[in-house]
Write an enzyme that holds these catalytic residues in place. Sequence first.
Site, PDB file in Angstrom:
ATOM      1  N   ASP A  13      24.219  56.822  -4.765  1.00 12.30           N
ATOM      2  CA  ASP A  13      23.969  57.880  -5.760  1.00 12.30           C
ATOM      3  C   ASP A  13      22.996  57.435  -6.850  1.00 12.30           C
ATOM      4  O   ASP A  13      23.079  57.890  -7.994  1.00 12.30           O
ATOM      5  CB  ASP A  13      25.272  58.346  -6.439  1.00 12.30           C
ATOM      6  CG  ASP A  13      26.312  58.756  -5.432  1.00 12.30           C
ATOM      7  OD1 ASP A  13      25.951  59.473  -4.486  1.00 12.30           O
ATOM      8  OD2 ASP A  13      27.477  58.352  -5.582  1.00 12.30           O
ATOM      9  N   ASN A  38      27.878  61.569   5.081  1.00 17.07           N
ATOM     10  CA  ASN A  38      28.932  61.276   4.102  1.00 17.07           C
ATOM     11  C   ASN A  38      28.405  61.057   2.695  1.00 17.07           C
ATOM     12  O   ASN A  38      29.159  60.780   1.787  1.00 17.07           O
ATOM     13  CB  ASN A  38      29.749  60.048   4.536  1.00 17.07           C
ATOM     14  CG  ASN A  38      28.902  58.849   4.850  1.00 17.07           C
ATOM     15  OD1 ASN A  38      27.769  58.995   5.262  1.00 17.07           O
ATOM     16  ND2 ASN A  38      29.435  57.671   4.670  1.00 17.07           N
ATOM     17  N   HIS A  41      21.972  63.390  -0.925  1.00 18.89           N
ATOM     18  CA  HIS A  41      20.773  63.102  -1.707  1.00 18.89           C
ATOM     19  C   HIS A  41      20.370  64.394  -2.397  1.00 18.89           C
ATOM     20  O   HIS A  41      20.081  65.380  -1.724  1.00 18.89           O
ATOM     21  CB  HIS A  41      19.622  62.647  -0.822  1.00 18.89           C
ATOM     22  CG  HIS A  41      19.858  61.315  -0.201  1.00 18.89           C
ATOM     23  ND1 HIS A  41      18.853  60.414   0.003  1.00 18.89           N
ATOM     24  CD2 HIS A  41      20.979  60.732   0.230  1.00 18.89           C
ATOM     25  CE1 HIS A  41      19.371  59.331   0.545  1.00 18.89           C
ATOM     26  NE2 HIS A  41      20.657  59.503   0.704  1.00 18.89           N
ATOM     27  N   THR A  42      20.364  64.371  -3.722  1.00 16.94           N
ATOM     28  CA  THR A  42      20.008  65.586  -4.436  1.00 16.94           C
ATOM     29  C   THR A  42      18.505  65.614  -4.671  1.00 16.94           C
ATOM     30  O   THR A  42      17.936  64.654  -5.169  1.00 16.94           O
ATOM     31  CB  THR A  42      20.750  65.652  -5.783  1.00 16.94           C
ATOM     32  OG1 THR A  42      22.117  65.352  -5.521  1.00 16.94           O
ATOM     33  CG2 THR A  42      20.619  67.017  -6.424  1.00 16.94           C
ATOM     34  N   ALA A 300      27.887  64.550  -4.784  1.00 13.15           N
ATOM     35  CA  ALA A 300      27.092  65.630  -4.185  1.00 13.15           C
ATOM     36  C   ALA A 300      27.788  66.189  -2.943  1.00 13.15           C
ATOM     37  O   ALA A 300      27.654  67.361  -2.617  1.00 13.15           O
ATOM     38  CB  ALA A 300      25.704  65.121  -3.826  1.00 13.15           C
ATOM     39  N   ARG A 304      33.794  65.010  -6.181  1.00 16.56           N
ATOM     40  CA  ARG A 304      34.715  64.102  -6.889  1.00 16.56           C
ATOM     41  C   ARG A 304      34.045  63.542  -8.144  1.00 16.56           C
ATOM     42  O   ARG A 304      32.869  63.168  -8.090  1.00 16.56           O
ATOM     43  CB  ARG A 304      35.057  62.884  -5.999  1.00 16.56           C
ATOM     44  CG  ARG A 304      35.990  63.193  -4.865  1.00 16.56           C
ATOM     45  CD  ARG A 304      36.439  61.925  -4.153  1.00 16.56           C
ATOM     46  NE  ARG A 304      35.389  61.338  -3.323  1.00 16.56           N
ATOM     47  CZ  ARG A 304      35.578  60.323  -2.479  1.00 16.56           C
ATOM     48  NH1 ARG A 304      36.762  59.757  -2.379  1.00 16.56           N
ATOM     49  NH2 ARG A 304      34.602  59.859  -1.748  1.00 16.56           N
ATOM     50  N   LYS A 332      17.425  57.987 -14.292  1.00 15.61           N
ATOM     51  CA  LYS A 332      18.364  58.582 -15.253  1.00 15.61           C
ATOM     52  C   LYS A 332      18.384  57.894 -16.614  1.00 15.61           C
ATOM     53  O   LYS A 332      19.414  57.882 -17.287  1.00 15.61           O
ATOM     54  CB  LYS A 332      19.768  58.663 -14.629  1.00 15.61           C
ATOM     55  CG  LYS A 332      19.780  59.516 -13.362  1.00 15.61           C
ATOM     56  CD  LYS A 332      21.151  59.839 -12.854  1.00 15.61           C
ATOM     57  CE  LYS A 332      21.663  61.160 -13.345  1.00 15.61           C
ATOM     58  NZ  LYS A 332      22.808  61.678 -12.598  1.00 15.61           N
ATOM     59  N   ASP A 334      17.020  58.983 -19.166  1.00 13.18           N
ATOM     60  CA  ASP A 334      17.207  60.068 -20.142  1.00 13.18           C
ATOM     61  C   ASP A 334      18.678  60.321 -20.480  1.00 13.18           C
ATOM     62  O   ASP A 334      19.002  60.760 -21.587  1.00 13.18           O
ATOM     63  CB  ASP A 334      16.576  61.371 -19.614  1.00 13.18           C
ATOM     64  CG  ASP A 334      17.123  61.741 -18.234  1.00 13.18           C
ATOM     65  OD1 ASP A 334      17.017  60.903 -17.317  1.00 13.18           O
ATOM     66  OD2 ASP A 334      17.671  62.847 -18.083  1.00 13.18           O
ATOM     67  N   GLY A 415      14.211  62.378 -15.578  1.00 14.17           N
ATOM     68  CA  GLY A 415      14.701  63.722 -15.285  1.00 14.17           C
ATOM     69  C   GLY A 415      14.764  63.906 -13.782  1.00 14.17           C
ATOM     70  O   GLY A 415      14.146  63.143 -13.030  1.00 14.17           O
TER      71      GLY A 415
END
Length: 425
Positions: A13, A38, A41-42, A300, A304, A332, A334, A415
Amino acid sequence: MSNCAIVGINWGDEGKGRMVDLLTENYDVVVRYQGGGNAGHTVINKFGKFALHLLPSGIFRAGVVNILGNGVALDPENLWIEMRDVMDKGISLTPDNLKISDRASLLLPWHRDLDALEEARLEDKKYGSTKQGIAPFYSDKYQKKTVLAGELFYPEKLRAHLADLLEWKNLTLTKVYGAEPYTMEKLDAWISDFCEKIKPYVCDTGSFLKEAQKSGKKILFEAQLGALRDLDYGICPYTTSSNTTATYAPIGSGLPSAKVDDIVGVVKAYSTCVGEGPFVCEMFGDEAEELRKAGFEYGAKTGRPRRVGPIDIVATHYGVEVQAATEVALTKLDVLSYMDKIPVCTKYILDGKETDRFPFPLALEIASPKIEYFEGWKCDISGVRKWEDLPHEAQEYVTFIEKQIDCPITYVSVGPERKSIIIRK
Ligand code: GDP
Protein backbone atom coordinates in the site's frame (compact mmCIF):
# COMPACT_ATOMS: atom_id res chain seq x y z
CA MET A 1 17.03 2.49 -19.25
CA SER A 2 15.00 -0.12 -21.07
CA ASN A 3 13.62 -2.07 -18.11
CA CYS A 4 12.32 -0.91 -14.77
CA ALA A 5 10.62 -2.59 -11.81
CA ILE A 6 8.32 -0.73 -9.45
CA VAL A 7 8.21 -2.46 -6.10
CA GLY A 8 7.07 -1.89 -2.53
CA ILE A 9 9.68 -1.34 0.16
CA ASN A 10 7.49 -1.85 3.23
CA TRP A 11 4.28 -3.74 4.04
CA GLY A 12 2.44 -2.83 0.82
CA ASP A 13 0.00 0.00 0.00
CA GLU A 14 2.93 2.37 -0.54
CA GLY A 15 1.35 3.89 -3.66
CA LYS A 16 2.92 1.65 -6.32
CA GLY A 17 -0.17 1.88 -8.56
CA ARG A 18 0.12 5.64 -8.61
CA MET A 19 3.81 5.42 -9.60
CA VAL A 20 3.18 2.85 -12.34
CA ASP A 21 0.35 5.01 -13.67
CA LEU A 22 2.76 7.96 -13.79
CA LEU A 23 5.75 6.16 -15.27
CA THR A 24 3.96 4.08 -17.91
CA GLU A 25 4.21 7.14 -20.12
CA ASN A 26 7.83 6.12 -20.75
CA TYR A 27 7.20 2.40 -21.28
CA ASP A 28 5.73 0.20 -23.99
CA VAL A 29 4.84 -2.86 -21.92
CA VAL A 30 3.71 -3.25 -18.27
CA VAL A 31 3.87 -6.70 -16.66
CA ARG A 32 2.39 -7.84 -13.36
CA TYR A 33 4.68 -10.67 -12.30
CA GLN A 34 3.46 -12.01 -8.95
CA GLY A 35 0.58 -12.08 -6.48
CA GLY A 36 -3.12 -12.07 -7.07
CA GLY A 37 -6.21 -10.04 -6.46
CA ASN A 38 -5.51 -9.78 -2.73
CA ALA A 39 -4.17 -6.24 -2.86
CA GLY A 40 -5.45 -3.08 -4.45
CA HIS A 41 -3.54 -0.50 -6.42
CA THR A 42 -5.37 2.79 -6.34
CA VAL A 43 -5.06 4.88 -9.47
CA ILE A 44 -6.67 8.27 -9.97
CA ASN A 45 -6.60 9.77 -13.45
CA LYS A 46 -8.88 11.44 -15.96
CA PHE A 47 -11.00 8.28 -16.31
CA GLY A 48 -11.86 8.23 -12.59
CA LYS A 49 -10.72 6.41 -9.46
CA PHE A 50 -9.85 2.76 -9.76
CA ALA A 51 -8.81 0.08 -7.27
CA LEU A 52 -6.98 -2.38 -9.49
CA HIS A 53 -6.51 -5.80 -8.00
CA LEU A 54 -5.07 -7.91 -10.78
CA LEU A 55 -4.99 -5.75 -13.90
CA PRO A 56 -1.65 -4.03 -14.55
CA SER A 57 -1.76 -0.30 -13.86
CA GLY A 58 -0.73 0.51 -17.44
CA ILE A 59 -4.18 -0.20 -18.86
CA PHE A 60 -5.09 3.48 -18.86
CA ARG A 61 -2.39 4.48 -21.34
CA ALA A 62 -3.10 4.16 -25.04
CA GLY A 63 -0.49 2.08 -26.83
CA VAL A 64 0.78 0.31 -23.69
CA VAL A 65 0.59 -3.50 -23.76
CA ASN A 66 -0.32 -4.95 -20.36
CA ILE A 67 0.64 -8.46 -19.38
CA LEU A 68 -0.33 -10.79 -16.57
CA GLY A 69 2.75 -12.96 -16.23
CA ASN A 70 3.13 -16.61 -15.32
CA GLY A 71 3.93 -15.70 -11.70
CA VAL A 72 0.51 -14.27 -10.87
CA ALA A 73 -2.35 -16.06 -9.13
CA LEU A 74 -4.80 -15.85 -12.00
CA ASP A 75 -8.33 -15.81 -10.64
CA PRO A 76 -10.62 -15.91 -13.72
CA GLU A 77 -13.71 -14.95 -11.72
CA ASN A 78 -12.30 -11.85 -10.05
CA LEU A 79 -10.29 -10.88 -13.11
CA TRP A 80 -13.38 -10.93 -15.31
CA ILE A 81 -15.36 -8.88 -12.75
CA GLU A 82 -12.52 -6.35 -12.63
CA MET A 83 -12.22 -6.24 -16.42
CA ARG A 84 -15.96 -5.56 -16.76
CA ASP A 85 -15.78 -2.75 -14.17
CA VAL A 86 -12.95 -1.08 -16.00
CA MET A 87 -14.62 -1.51 -19.41
CA ASP A 88 -17.86 -0.06 -18.00
CA LYS A 89 -15.91 3.11 -17.22
CA GLY A 90 -14.90 3.45 -20.86
CA ILE A 91 -11.47 1.77 -20.90
CA SER A 92 -10.95 -0.49 -23.87
CA LEU A 93 -9.53 -3.92 -23.08
CA THR A 94 -8.65 -6.00 -26.11
CA PRO A 95 -6.24 -8.87 -26.77
CA ASP A 96 -3.94 -6.16 -28.15
CA ASN A 97 -3.60 -4.18 -24.92
CA LEU A 98 -4.15 -6.99 -22.41
CA LYS A 99 -2.39 -10.32 -22.64
CA ILE A 100 -2.55 -13.18 -20.14
CA SER A 101 0.27 -15.70 -19.97
CA ASP A 102 -0.73 -19.20 -21.05
CA ARG A 103 1.67 -20.37 -18.33
CA ALA A 104 -0.14 -18.56 -15.52
CA SER A 105 -1.74 -21.02 -13.11
CA LEU A 106 -5.45 -20.64 -12.40
CA LEU A 107 -6.74 -19.88 -8.95
CA LEU A 108 -9.55 -22.44 -8.67
CA PRO A 109 -12.89 -21.77 -6.93
CA TRP A 110 -12.00 -23.93 -3.92
CA HIS A 111 -8.86 -21.91 -3.16
CA ARG A 112 -10.96 -19.08 -1.73
CA ASP A 113 -13.02 -21.57 0.33
CA LEU A 114 -9.90 -23.22 1.72
CA ASP A 115 -8.44 -19.86 2.68
CA ALA A 116 -11.56 -18.94 4.67
CA LEU A 117 -11.85 -22.42 6.22
CA GLU A 118 -8.23 -22.38 7.40
CA GLU A 119 -8.45 -18.84 8.83
CA ALA A 120 -11.60 -19.91 10.71
CA ARG A 121 -9.80 -23.01 12.05
CA LEU A 122 -6.88 -20.87 13.24
CA GLU A 123 -9.23 -18.52 15.14
CA ASP A 124 -7.08 -16.11 17.18
CA LYS A 125 -3.89 -17.45 15.57
CA LYS A 126 -5.00 -16.45 12.08
CA TYR A 127 -2.53 -14.85 9.63
CA GLY A 128 -4.88 -12.08 8.60
CA SER A 129 -5.50 -13.42 5.11
CA THR A 130 -7.68 -11.42 2.73
CA LYS A 131 -9.37 -14.78 1.97
CA GLN A 132 -8.77 -14.44 -1.74
CA GLY A 133 -7.32 -17.96 -1.87
CA ILE A 134 -3.74 -16.86 -2.45
CA ALA A 135 -1.98 -19.16 0.04
CA PRO A 136 -3.90 -22.32 -0.99
CA PHE A 137 -3.34 -21.35 -4.63
CA TYR A 138 0.45 -21.03 -4.35
CA SER A 139 0.68 -24.22 -2.23
CA ASP A 140 -1.18 -26.09 -4.95
CA LYS A 141 0.88 -24.49 -7.71
CA TYR A 142 4.06 -25.80 -6.09
CA GLN A 143 2.43 -29.21 -5.72
CA LYS A 144 1.51 -28.97 -9.42
CA LYS A 145 -2.14 -29.38 -8.43
CA THR A 146 -3.74 -26.62 -10.43
CA VAL A 147 -4.19 -25.88 -14.12
CA LEU A 148 -2.43 -23.53 -16.53
CA ALA A 149 -4.38 -20.86 -18.41
CA GLY A 150 -3.21 -22.41 -21.70
CA GLU A 151 -5.17 -25.58 -20.88
CA LEU A 152 -8.33 -23.61 -21.73
CA PHE A 153 -7.40 -24.30 -25.37
CA TYR A 154 -7.62 -28.06 -24.70
CA PRO A 155 -11.18 -28.37 -23.29
CA GLU A 156 -11.31 -32.15 -23.01
CA LYS A 157 -7.93 -32.41 -21.32
CA LEU A 158 -8.88 -29.51 -19.07
CA ARG A 159 -12.07 -31.25 -17.90
CA ALA A 160 -10.22 -34.50 -17.22
CA HIS A 161 -7.52 -32.63 -15.34
CA LEU A 162 -10.10 -30.75 -13.28
CA ALA A 163 -11.95 -33.99 -12.50
CA ASP A 164 -8.71 -35.45 -11.05
CA LEU A 165 -8.06 -32.33 -9.00
CA LEU A 166 -11.67 -32.29 -7.82
CA GLU A 167 -11.42 -35.83 -6.46
CA TRP A 168 -8.20 -34.94 -4.61
CA LYS A 169 -9.39 -31.59 -3.28
CA ASN A 170 -12.74 -32.93 -2.07
CA LEU A 171 -10.80 -35.18 0.33
CA THR A 172 -9.40 -32.07 2.05
CA LEU A 173 -12.64 -30.12 1.91
CA THR A 174 -14.80 -32.86 3.38
CA LYS A 175 -12.45 -34.89 5.59
CA VAL A 176 -10.25 -32.10 7.00
CA TYR A 177 -12.70 -29.22 7.18
CA GLY A 178 -16.09 -30.99 7.05
CA ALA A 179 -17.11 -28.69 4.20
CA GLU A 180 -19.33 -29.34 1.18
CA PRO A 181 -17.60 -31.12 -1.72
CA TYR A 182 -17.27 -29.45 -5.13
CA THR A 183 -18.99 -30.96 -8.14
CA MET A 184 -18.08 -31.08 -11.82
CA GLU A 185 -21.27 -29.11 -12.59
CA LYS A 186 -19.98 -26.25 -10.46
CA LEU A 187 -16.66 -26.34 -12.28
CA ASP A 188 -18.38 -26.41 -15.68
CA ALA A 189 -20.31 -23.28 -14.72
CA TRP A 190 -17.05 -21.63 -13.58
CA ILE A 191 -15.42 -22.49 -16.92
CA SER A 192 -18.25 -21.04 -18.99
CA ASP A 193 -18.98 -18.01 -16.78
CA PHE A 194 -15.42 -16.82 -16.29
CA CYS A 195 -12.67 -18.86 -17.97
CA GLU A 196 -14.27 -18.62 -21.42
CA LYS A 197 -14.49 -14.83 -20.99
CA ILE A 198 -10.78 -14.35 -20.35
CA LYS A 199 -9.67 -16.99 -22.86
CA PRO A 200 -9.40 -14.56 -25.82
CA TYR A 201 -6.68 -12.72 -23.89
CA VAL A 202 -4.60 -15.84 -23.12
CA CYS A 203 -1.52 -16.29 -25.31
CA ASP A 204 2.20 -17.04 -25.33
CA THR A 205 3.28 -13.85 -23.58
CA GLY A 206 6.84 -15.20 -23.20
CA SER A 207 7.33 -15.01 -26.98
CA PHE A 208 5.70 -11.59 -27.08
CA LEU A 209 8.07 -10.30 -24.39
CA LYS A 210 11.12 -11.81 -26.10
CA GLU A 211 10.19 -10.02 -29.33
CA ALA A 212 9.52 -6.81 -27.43
CA GLN A 213 12.94 -7.06 -25.78
CA LYS A 214 14.63 -7.76 -29.12
CA SER A 215 13.05 -4.76 -30.76
CA GLY A 216 14.16 -2.46 -27.94
CA LYS A 217 10.74 -1.94 -26.35
CA LYS A 218 10.77 -0.58 -22.82
CA ILE A 219 9.32 -2.91 -20.21
CA LEU A 220 7.98 -2.01 -16.79
CA PHE A 221 7.58 -4.73 -14.17
CA GLU A 222 4.88 -4.13 -11.59
CA ALA A 223 4.83 -5.83 -8.19
CA GLN A 224 2.16 -6.23 -5.57
CA LEU A 225 2.66 -5.72 -1.80
CA GLY A 226 6.12 -4.92 -0.39
CA ALA A 227 9.49 -6.34 0.64
CA LEU A 228 8.30 -7.14 4.17
CA ARG A 229 5.59 -9.38 2.69
CA ASP A 230 8.04 -11.33 0.53
CA LEU A 231 7.69 -15.07 1.10
CA ASP A 232 11.44 -15.55 1.66
CA TYR A 233 12.58 -12.19 3.06
CA GLY A 234 9.47 -10.87 4.81
CA ILE A 235 7.98 -11.13 8.29
CA CYS A 236 7.21 -14.84 8.11
CA PRO A 237 4.47 -16.11 8.54
CA TYR A 238 2.70 -12.77 7.99
CA THR A 239 3.94 -12.60 4.42
CA THR A 240 2.17 -13.24 1.19
CA SER A 241 2.79 -16.54 -0.58
CA SER A 242 4.91 -15.25 -3.46
CA ASN A 243 8.09 -13.22 -3.97
CA THR A 244 7.38 -9.51 -4.04
CA THR A 245 11.01 -8.67 -4.76
CA ALA A 246 12.29 -7.13 -7.98
CA THR A 247 14.67 -10.00 -8.50
CA TYR A 248 11.67 -12.26 -9.14
CA ALA A 249 10.43 -10.02 -11.98
CA PRO A 250 12.23 -11.83 -14.83
CA ILE A 251 10.93 -15.23 -13.64
CA GLY A 252 7.34 -14.24 -12.90
CA SER A 253 6.96 -12.07 -15.97
CA GLY A 254 7.92 -14.66 -18.57
CA LEU A 255 11.20 -13.05 -19.59
CA PRO A 256 13.87 -14.94 -17.64
CA SER A 257 16.61 -13.32 -19.73
CA ALA A 258 15.64 -9.82 -18.61
CA LYS A 259 18.05 -7.69 -16.64
CA VAL A 260 16.22 -5.12 -14.58
CA ASP A 261 18.16 -1.88 -15.05
CA ASP A 262 16.25 0.37 -12.69
CA ILE A 263 14.38 -0.58 -9.52
CA VAL A 264 12.07 2.09 -8.15
CA GLY A 265 11.24 1.29 -4.53
CA VAL A 266 8.07 2.94 -3.31
CA VAL A 267 8.04 4.11 0.31
CA LYS A 268 5.28 5.95 2.14
CA ALA A 269 6.27 9.03 4.18
CA TYR A 270 4.87 7.16 7.22
CA SER A 271 4.11 3.48 7.85
CA THR A 272 0.97 1.44 7.33
CA CYS A 273 0.31 -2.23 7.71
CA VAL A 274 -2.83 -4.25 7.05
CA GLY A 275 -3.67 -7.37 9.04
CA GLU A 276 -1.87 -9.35 11.66
CA GLY A 277 1.79 -9.60 12.62
CA PRO A 278 4.46 -7.56 14.36
CA PHE A 279 4.55 -3.84 13.50
CA VAL A 280 7.26 -2.34 15.69
CA CYS A 281 6.56 1.33 15.00
CA GLU A 282 2.79 1.09 15.49
CA MET A 283 0.94 4.12 16.88
CA PHE A 284 -2.22 3.76 18.94
CA GLY A 285 -5.13 5.85 20.20
CA ASP A 286 -5.95 9.35 19.00
CA GLU A 287 -2.53 9.90 17.45
CA ALA A 288 -3.07 6.85 15.23
CA GLU A 289 -6.65 7.77 14.41
CA GLU A 290 -5.61 11.24 13.29
CA LEU A 291 -2.94 9.89 10.94
CA ARG A 292 -5.27 7.17 9.62
CA LYS A 293 -7.89 9.78 8.80
CA ALA A 294 -5.39 12.24 7.29
CA GLY A 295 -4.03 9.54 4.97
CA PHE A 296 -7.38 7.79 4.46
CA GLU A 297 -5.76 4.52 5.45
CA TYR A 298 -8.41 1.91 4.80
CA GLY A 299 -7.64 -1.19 2.68
CA ALA A 300 -8.40 -0.84 -1.05
CA LYS A 301 -9.56 -4.47 -1.22
CA THR A 302 -11.05 -5.10 2.20
CA GLY A 303 -11.90 -1.61 3.57
CA ARG A 304 -10.11 -2.68 6.79
CA PRO A 305 -8.60 0.22 8.79
CA ARG A 306 -4.84 0.05 8.30
CA ARG A 307 -2.50 0.05 11.27
CA VAL A 308 -0.36 3.18 11.13
CA GLY A 309 2.92 4.51 12.51
CA PRO A 310 5.80 6.86 11.75
CA ILE A 311 8.21 5.99 8.96
CA ASP A 312 10.34 3.06 10.08
CA ILE A 313 13.94 3.63 9.02
CA VAL A 314 15.10 0.16 10.11
CA ALA A 315 12.42 -1.66 8.09
CA THR A 316 12.74 0.74 5.14
CA HIS A 317 16.52 0.36 4.92
CA TYR A 318 16.07 -3.41 4.99
CA GLY A 319 13.39 -3.16 2.28
CA VAL A 320 15.67 -1.05 0.08
CA GLU A 321 18.42 -3.68 0.42
CA VAL A 322 16.11 -6.63 -0.23
CA GLN A 323 14.68 -4.95 -3.31
CA ALA A 324 18.12 -3.73 -4.44
CA ALA A 325 16.34 -0.43 -5.14
CA THR A 326 18.29 1.98 -7.32
CA GLU A 327 15.98 4.88 -6.46
CA VAL A 328 13.07 5.60 -4.16
CA ALA A 329 9.69 7.26 -4.65
CA LEU A 330 8.48 8.74 -1.36
CA THR A 331 4.69 9.04 -1.40
CA LYS A 332 2.04 10.84 0.67
CA LEU A 333 4.34 13.48 2.09
CA ASP A 334 1.35 15.86 1.96
CA VAL A 335 -0.45 13.73 4.57
CA LEU A 336 2.05 14.78 7.26
CA SER A 337 1.35 18.50 6.79
CA TYR A 338 -0.94 18.65 9.85
CA MET A 339 1.75 17.56 12.32
CA ASP A 340 3.62 20.00 14.60
CA LYS A 341 6.39 17.48 15.16
CA ILE A 342 6.92 14.52 12.88
CA PRO A 343 7.91 11.26 14.55
CA VAL A 344 10.46 8.97 12.90
CA CYS A 345 11.40 5.47 14.08
CA THR A 346 15.18 5.71 13.68
CA LYS A 347 16.26 2.50 15.42
CA TYR A 348 14.88 -0.54 17.22
CA ILE A 349 15.60 -1.33 20.84
CA LEU A 350 16.18 -5.02 21.30
CA ASP A 351 17.37 -6.67 24.52
CA GLY A 352 18.10 -3.21 25.92
CA LYS A 353 20.37 -2.27 23.01
CA GLU A 354 19.79 0.03 20.03
CA THR A 355 20.06 -1.56 16.63
CA ASP A 356 19.58 -0.42 13.04
CA ARG A 357 19.53 -3.99 11.72
CA PHE A 358 16.15 -5.51 10.84
CA PRO A 359 15.97 -8.60 13.06
CA PHE A 360 14.76 -12.18 12.65
CA PRO A 361 10.92 -12.17 12.43
CA LEU A 362 10.36 -13.62 15.92
CA ALA A 363 12.54 -10.90 17.48
CA LEU A 364 10.25 -8.23 15.99
CA GLU A 365 7.71 -9.14 18.65
CA ILE A 366 10.03 -8.00 21.44
CA ALA A 367 11.57 -5.01 19.64
CA SER A 368 10.45 -1.48 20.51
CA PRO A 369 10.92 1.67 18.43
CA LYS A 370 13.32 4.53 19.14
CA ILE A 371 11.39 7.64 18.11
CA GLU A 372 12.98 10.96 17.15
CA TYR A 373 11.06 14.08 16.13
CA PHE A 374 11.40 16.46 13.19
CA GLU A 375 9.92 19.94 12.83
CA GLY A 376 6.65 19.93 10.89
CA TRP A 377 6.02 22.38 8.02
CA LYS A 378 2.36 23.02 8.87
CA CYS A 379 1.20 24.18 5.45
CA ASP A 380 -0.44 22.63 2.41
CA ILE A 381 2.24 21.22 0.08
CA SER A 382 -0.10 19.39 -2.32
CA GLY A 383 0.35 22.06 -5.00
CA VAL A 384 4.17 22.01 -4.89
CA ARG A 385 5.82 20.69 -8.05
CA LYS A 386 9.45 21.77 -7.57
CA TRP A 387 11.88 20.66 -4.89
CA GLU A 388 12.99 24.28 -4.28
CA ASP A 389 9.38 25.20 -3.46
CA LEU A 390 9.03 22.62 -0.68
CA PRO A 391 9.23 24.12 2.81
CA HIS A 392 12.68 23.80 4.32
CA GLU A 393 11.35 21.43 7.06
CA ALA A 394 9.89 19.08 4.45
CA GLN A 395 13.21 19.08 2.55
CA GLU A 396 15.04 18.24 5.78
CA TYR A 397 12.64 15.35 6.45
CA VAL A 398 13.16 13.90 2.96
CA THR A 399 16.94 14.30 2.95
CA PHE A 400 17.24 12.73 6.41
CA ILE A 401 15.33 9.64 5.22
CA GLU A 402 17.40 9.51 2.04
CA LYS A 403 20.63 9.47 4.01
CA GLN A 404 19.42 6.84 6.47
CA ILE A 405 18.15 4.42 3.83
CA ASP A 406 21.17 4.97 1.61
CA CYS A 407 19.24 5.38 -1.63
CA PRO A 408 18.37 8.50 -3.65
CA ILE A 409 14.79 9.71 -3.30
CA THR A 410 14.06 10.79 -6.86
CA TYR A 411 10.28 11.24 -6.63
CA VAL A 412 8.33 12.94 -3.86
CA SER A 413 4.59 12.49 -4.22
CA VAL A 414 2.34 15.14 -2.68
CA GLY A 415 -1.08 13.96 -3.84
CA PRO A 416 -2.83 10.97 -5.39
CA GLU A 417 -3.28 12.51 -8.85
CA ARG A 418 -0.88 11.80 -11.70
CA LYS A 419 0.58 15.31 -11.73
CA SER A 420 1.04 15.72 -7.95
CA ILE A 421 4.71 14.84 -7.99
CA ILE A 422 8.10 16.45 -7.45
CA ILE A 423 10.78 14.90 -9.62
CA ARG A 424 14.33 15.26 -8.28
CA LYS A 425 16.46 14.13 -11.22
P1 GDP B 1 -0.44 0.38 -3.78
O1 GDP B 1 -1.12 -0.92 -3.53
O2 GDP B 1 1.01 0.36 -3.40
O3 GDP B 1 -0.66 0.88 -5.16
O4 GDP B 1 -1.07 1.47 -2.78
P2 GDP B 1 -2.61 1.77 -2.48
O5 GDP B 1 -3.29 2.12 -3.71
O6 GDP B 1 -3.20 0.72 -1.63
O7 GDP B 1 -2.45 3.02 -1.49
C1 GDP B 1 -2.02 4.21 -1.86
C2 GDP B 1 -3.13 5.22 -1.56
O8 GDP B 1 -2.58 6.49 -1.41
C3 GDP B 1 -4.13 5.38 -2.69
O9 GDP B 1 -5.38 5.72 -2.17
C4 GDP B 1 -3.55 6.52 -3.52
O10 GDP B 1 -4.50 7.21 -4.30
C5 GDP B 1 -3.02 7.37 -2.43
N1 GDP B 1 -1.83 8.14 -2.76
C6 GDP B 1 -0.75 7.76 -3.47
N2 GDP B 1 0.19 8.72 -3.45
C7 GDP B 1 -0.33 9.74 -2.70
C8 GDP B 1 0.19 11.00 -2.26
O11 GDP B 1 1.32 11.38 -2.54
N3 GDP B 1 -0.63 11.77 -1.47
C9 GDP B 1 -1.88 11.38 -1.11
N4 GDP B 1 -2.59 12.19 -0.33
N5 GDP B 1 -2.38 10.19 -1.49
C10 GDP B 1 -1.61 9.37 -2.26
